[in-house]
Design a protein around this motif. Sequence first.
Motif, PDB file in Angstrom:
ATOM      1  N   ARG A 109       0.844  -1.213   0.000  1.00  0.00           N
ATOM      2  CA  ARG A 109       0.000   0.000   0.000  1.00  0.00           C
ATOM      3  C   ARG A 109       0.874   1.256   0.000  1.00  0.00           C
ATOM      4  N   ALA A 110       1.922   1.246   0.819  1.00  0.00           N
ATOM      5  CA  ALA A 110       2.825   2.409   0.884  1.00  0.00           C
ATOM      6  C   ALA A 110       3.461   2.640  -0.485  1.00  0.00           C
ATOM      7  N   ASP A 111       3.836   1.549  -1.173  1.00  0.00           N
ATOM      8  CA  ASP A 111       4.432   1.681  -2.513  1.00  0.00           C
ATOM      9  C   ASP A 111       3.427   2.287  -3.487  1.00  0.00           C
ATOM     10  N   VAL A 112       2.177   1.820  -3.431  1.00  0.00           N
ATOM     11  CA  VAL A 112       1.167   2.346  -4.362  1.00  0.00           C
ATOM     12  C   VAL A 112       0.987   3.854  -4.131  1.00  0.00           C
ATOM     13  N   LEU A 113       0.911   4.247  -2.868  1.00  0.00           N
ATOM     14  CA  LEU A 113       0.708   5.675  -2.563  1.00  0.00           C
ATOM     15  C   LEU A 113       1.918   6.508  -3.010  1.00  0.00           C
ATOM     16  N   ARG A 114       3.126   5.967  -2.803  1.00  0.00           N
ATOM     17  CA  ARG A 114       4.347   6.704  -3.175  1.00  0.00           C
ATOM     18  C   ARG A 114       4.506   6.803  -4.689  1.00  0.00           C
ATOM     19  N   LEU A 115       4.143   5.710  -5.394  1.00  0.00           N
ATOM     20  CA  LEU A 115       4.437   5.636  -6.835  1.00  0.00           C
ATOM     21  C   LEU A 115       3.363   6.296  -7.695  1.00  0.00           C
ATOM     22  N   THR A 116       2.127   6.373  -7.188  1.00  0.00           N
ATOM     23  CA  THR A 116       1.030   6.878  -8.026  1.00  0.00           C
ATOM     24  C   THR A 116       1.330   8.273  -8.609  1.00  0.00           C
ATOM     25  N   PRO A 117       1.804   9.245  -7.796  1.00  0.00           N
ATOM     26  CA  PRO A 117       2.065  10.560  -8.417  1.00  0.00           C
ATOM     27  C   PRO A 117       3.287  10.582  -9.343  1.00  0.00           C
ATOM     28  N   LEU A 118       4.146   9.574  -9.256  1.00  0.00           N
ATOM     29  CA  LEU A 118       5.380   9.554 -10.072  1.00  0.00           C
ATOM     30  C   LEU A 118       5.196   8.806 -11.392  1.00  0.00           C
ATOM     31  N   ALA A 119       4.145   7.962 -11.448  1.00  0.00           N
ATOM     32  CA  ALA A 119       4.017   7.043 -12.593  1.00  0.00           C
ATOM     33  C   ALA A 119       3.526   7.765 -13.841  1.00  0.00           C
ATOM     34  N   ALA A 120       4.119   7.373 -14.965  1.00  0.00           N
ATOM     35  CA  ALA A 120       3.678   7.850 -16.289  1.00  0.00           C
ATOM     36  C   ALA A 120       4.220   6.843 -17.297  1.00  0.00           C
ATOM     37  N   PRO A 121       3.546   6.682 -18.473  1.00  0.00           N
ATOM     38  CA  PRO A 121       4.015   5.689 -19.449  1.00  0.00           C
ATOM     39  C   PRO A 121       5.507   5.865 -19.753  1.00  0.00           C
ATOM     40  N   GLY A 122       6.246   4.737 -19.735  1.00  0.00           N
ATOM     41  CA  GLY A 122       7.679   4.766 -20.054  1.00  0.00           C
ATOM     42  C   GLY A 122       8.568   4.988 -18.836  1.00  0.00           C
TER      43      GLY A 122
END
Length: 228
Positions: free
Chosen positions: A194-207
């Motif tokens: 869950r902590a990973d999902v919260l941390r990564l969601t604003p950073l994620a973009a295709p590629g």
Amino acid sequence: MRRFVRLDERLEAVLALLDTDTHADIGSDHAKLPLRLIQTGRARRCIVIELNPGPLALARRNVARAGLADYIEIRAGDGFAPLHPAEADSASITGMGAGTIAVILRRAEVGVLPPTLVLQPNDNPAPIRVWAQQSGYHLTHERLIDGYWPYPVLRLLRHPGPDPAYSGLPHTAALRYGPHLLREAGPLLAARIRADVLRLTPLAAPGRTAQLELDAAQDALQVIGRRV
Ligand SMILES: C[S@@+](CC[C@H](N)C(=O)[O-])C[C@H]1O[C@@H](n2cnc3c(N)ncnc32)[C@H](O)[C@@H]1O
């Protein structure tokens, strides 16, 4: 009567996964794990390997104080270099980064690595799981120990062929979060995903790498059957 050396919970978890004849502890520092292995009869003989002079002196002092110098041999050196082929039945590397542990394993000379390895990295064990898949070791046991942070503990056994622990699981998620831990779906792992999902969601973009990591975290959530 001499008192048993006290171990913290992560080293207790490592101890519980060992029952061996000759054990090598790489980067032993205080030598507490080998001391307890001998005191509990979980090993007949131990070899302590230490790179740095300070920890080496501490290991010598602790082993001498415990009166166990006949059972625990202390060798100065880097990783598995001071060990002879087929000399140890098992080995442990604990309290280091997973990348460092994987480098120590990769640098071992052919024939020196024992068939049983118990490893306790201080961060994500993915590099160790990748090494194991490439090097003929199966992951037979994984735990997450609650402590200053969740400490992973892994036991590997030398075995030919693909590791059945990974079958039926999304591969990247299993390498990152651990096949046994995913199946067990415990609260420490759920909190980490869950902590990973919260941390990564604003950073994620295709590629982006963050997108691949987020995909793995979401796959892992699906496996353990939980939502963020
Ligand atoms: C953080 S301590 C961990 C001590 C103990 N294993 C534990 O888990 O409590 C890491 C120890 O590994 C030793 N070390 C680091 N790299 C090493 C290497 N390549 N070979 C042998 N010892 C090493 C360090 O000198 C240090 O004593």
